[in-house]
Scaffold this active site. Structure first.
Site, short mmCIF file in Angstrom:
data_model
loop_
_atom_site.label_atom_id
_atom_site.label_comp_id
_atom_site.label_asym_id
_atom_site.label_seq_id
_atom_site.Cartn_x
_atom_site.Cartn_y
_atom_site.Cartn_z
N LYS A 112 0.74 -1.31 0.16
CA LYS A 112 0.05 0.04 0.04
C LYS A 112 0.86 1.40 0.03
CE LYS A 112 -4.12 -2.24 0.55
NZ LYS A 112 -3.84 -3.65 0.83
C1 LIG Z 1 -4.39 -4.72 0.50
C2 LIG Z 1 -3.65 -6.23 0.58
C3 LIG Z 1 -3.84 -7.07 -0.27
C4 LIG Z 1 -5.23 -7.09 -1.26
O1 LIG Z 1 -4.95 -6.17 -2.21
P1 LIG Z 1 -6.28 -5.62 -3.05
O2 LIG Z 1 -5.58 -4.27 -3.75
O3 LIG Z 1 -7.20 -4.85 -2.12
O4 LIG Z 1 -6.74 -6.64 -3.97
C5 LIG Z 1 -3.09 -8.35 -0.44
N1 LIG Z 1 -2.20 -8.25 0.47
C6 LIG Z 1 -1.88 -7.54 1.29
C7 LIG Z 1 -0.64 -7.55 2.27
C8 LIG Z 1 -2.53 -6.38 1.37
O5 LIG Z 1 -2.14 -5.23 2.46
#
Ligand SMILES: *Cc1c(COP(=O)(O)O)cnc(C)c1O
Length: 466
Positions: A112
């Site tokens: 993120k």
């Molecule tokens: C947010 C997240 C996901 C999922 O990603 P999306 O974009 O919501 O599909 C997978 N793994 C981790 C560690 C995350 O923080």
């Protein structure tokens, strides 16, 4: 470049508008009105560029007139200069065919950060041009919250309210949010699931009493700028592995379908992607939708991969809009029906459209543990539960051996030490750069699973738009 809503009923916006707006006024999600495309020669010229420079080239057509080239490049340098690895998103080889793309070298140890470090700078840049204030309201299954808080803490003209499901995020995830004591940061724990939190956020966007008095912005992957920033690492990885001359596949641990949708965007831009594998845990709505056409939400089951404990994947709407021939009127009706029934069938056109590029797989707890052990025993590599679900799906795929398969490593293993220890017997250590999270005081407000209570709290602590 103009952005249009998937539900056909909102005014088109430019990049600045779409960054500050989040959800479209008709409840839809924004997408570019046309996809920019790079030729093979243009992509070949990107091989070997430093990550921030590559990012500026990929983002430029999406940003359009909203930033000068120099300003865009400078924001990319700032956003990615703070990562703990010079390559920003390094590739690690696991076997002849399999690779990991490490996306966790930012401040909060999950992918993120790659988008949110950029988004925080974009908010500041665009808000400085007007006299308006932004109220960010977000829902988090764990990682978005901390990444967003770290991206906007102490930035001028922004206040952030981050809602997480009480008791359903890991201790590290919670502490990465609640130990940031900036005056513009408000953490809220609700008695409910991530889907409840996300539904509250969507409701607040549609609530005229809130989203008129306050300018409500989004940090969830409903915000187009986040997806745009994520497109970059698909290019970075594929160019290192031989693109544009060679096709590459990706396996993506999926929750809200944002990360894997960024891969779809990369393909639309000309990157030769052989396949996008959507990997889910037992909360498998995306897997069911892609494999059988049945998009129906069940109850959320808490798992060791909490960032994927989602039943309603917001960004799936973007894919359905694309695969169904960009029919906004049709989407409006389909989504209204889904919001009413919590279930829908994909149309034949949508099934055919998604089938071209996407495959999916589902991993249960044992599959996840096995993939963690495989990475540990074959490569001495500790991987987190989310990454393990992606790797499980990658190892199951029937891709020919000459196609490299890149699993997106979405979180640092130390974010989920219990699961890593269960699988491998070894407890991963937090990198020193995150500090001693467990020695810091936590601050958050606990509220019931009740929209009115949350809206009242936000109204009492936010700054009106102007
Ligand atoms: C947010 C997240 C996901 C999922 O990603 P999306 O974009 O919501 O599909 C997978 N793994 C981790 C560690 C995350 O923080």
């Amino acid at each position: 470049m103009q952005y249009i809503s998937t539900r056909g009923g909102a005014e088109a916006l430019d990049f600045e508008g779409v960054t500050l707006t989040g959800l479209a006024s008709d409840g839809g999600l924004f997408l570019p009105d046309a996809w920019p495309r790079f030729s093979a020669a243009e992509m070949a010229a990107m091989v070997g560029l430093p990550y921030p420079e590559l990012a500026a080239r990929i983002m430029a057509p999406f940003v359009g007139e909203s930033l000068t080239q120099d300003r865009l490049r400078s924001l990319c340098n700032t956003a990615y200069g703070g990562f703990a690895h010079d390559a920003v998103t390094p590739l690690v080889q696991l076997s002849a065919q399999h690779w990991l793309l490490e996306l966790f070298h930012g401040p909060t140890l999950a992918f993120k950060d790659v988008a949110l470090q950029m988004l925080g700078l974009l908010f500041e840049e665009f808000l400085a041009r007007s006299d308006s204030h932004l109220t960010i309201v977000g829902a988090t299954s764990g990682d978005t919250g901390s990444a967003a808080i770290h991206a906007v803490a102490d930035r001028a003209k922004v206040v952030i309210f981050m809602i997480h499901p009480a008791g359903r995020v890991s201790d590290v995830q919670r502490r990465q949010m609640t130990t940031v004591h900036a005056g513009n940061v408000h953490n809220i724990a609700i008695d409910g699931s991530f889907d409840d939190a996300q539904a509250m956020v969507k409701r607040m966007f549609a609530d005229q009493a809130m989203n008129g008095r306050f300018r409500i912005g989004a940090v969830n992957s409903i915000n187009w700028a986040r997806l745009m920033a994520q497109v970059v690492y698909y290019f970075a990885a594929a160019l290192q592995l031989g693109a544009p001359g060679r096709r590459v596949a990706f396996s993506v641990p999926t929750g809200n379908f944002g990360d894997v949708f960024a891969g779809y965007v990369a393909a639309r831009m000309g990157l030769p992607i052989e396949r996008l594998i959507v990997a889910t845990n037992v909360n498998d709505i995306a897997h069911r939708a892609l494999s059988t056409g049945d998009y129906s939400a069940g109850e959320v089951t808490p798992t060791a991969a909490p960032s994927m404990d989602i039943q309603i994947s917001s960004n799936f709407e973007r894919l359905l809009f694309e695969a169904g021939g960009r029919d906004g009127v049709g989407m409006q009706a389909q989504m209204a029906n889904f919001e009413d029934q919590r279930a829908m069938r994909l149309s034949d056109l949508q099934i055919a459209g998604t089938g071209e590029l996407f495959r999916s797989a589902r991993a249960d707890h044992d599959d996840m543990l096995r993939a963690m052990r495989w990475a540990n025993e074959h490569c001495g590599q500790a991987i987190d539960p989310h990454t393990a679900i992606g790797l499980h799906a990658a190892l199951q795929s029937d891709l020919p051996p000459q196609v490299p398969v890149v699993t997106l490593a979405t979180a640092h293993p130390a974010k989920f030490p219990d699961a890593v220890e269960e699988a491998t017997g070894r407890r991963p250590e937090l990198p020193e750069r995150v500090g001693d999270l467990f020695a810091l005081e936590e601050r958050f407000t606990h509220l019931p699973n009740d929209y009115a209570a949350v809206a009242e709290y936000v109204a009492a602590h936010a700054t009106p738009a102007r």
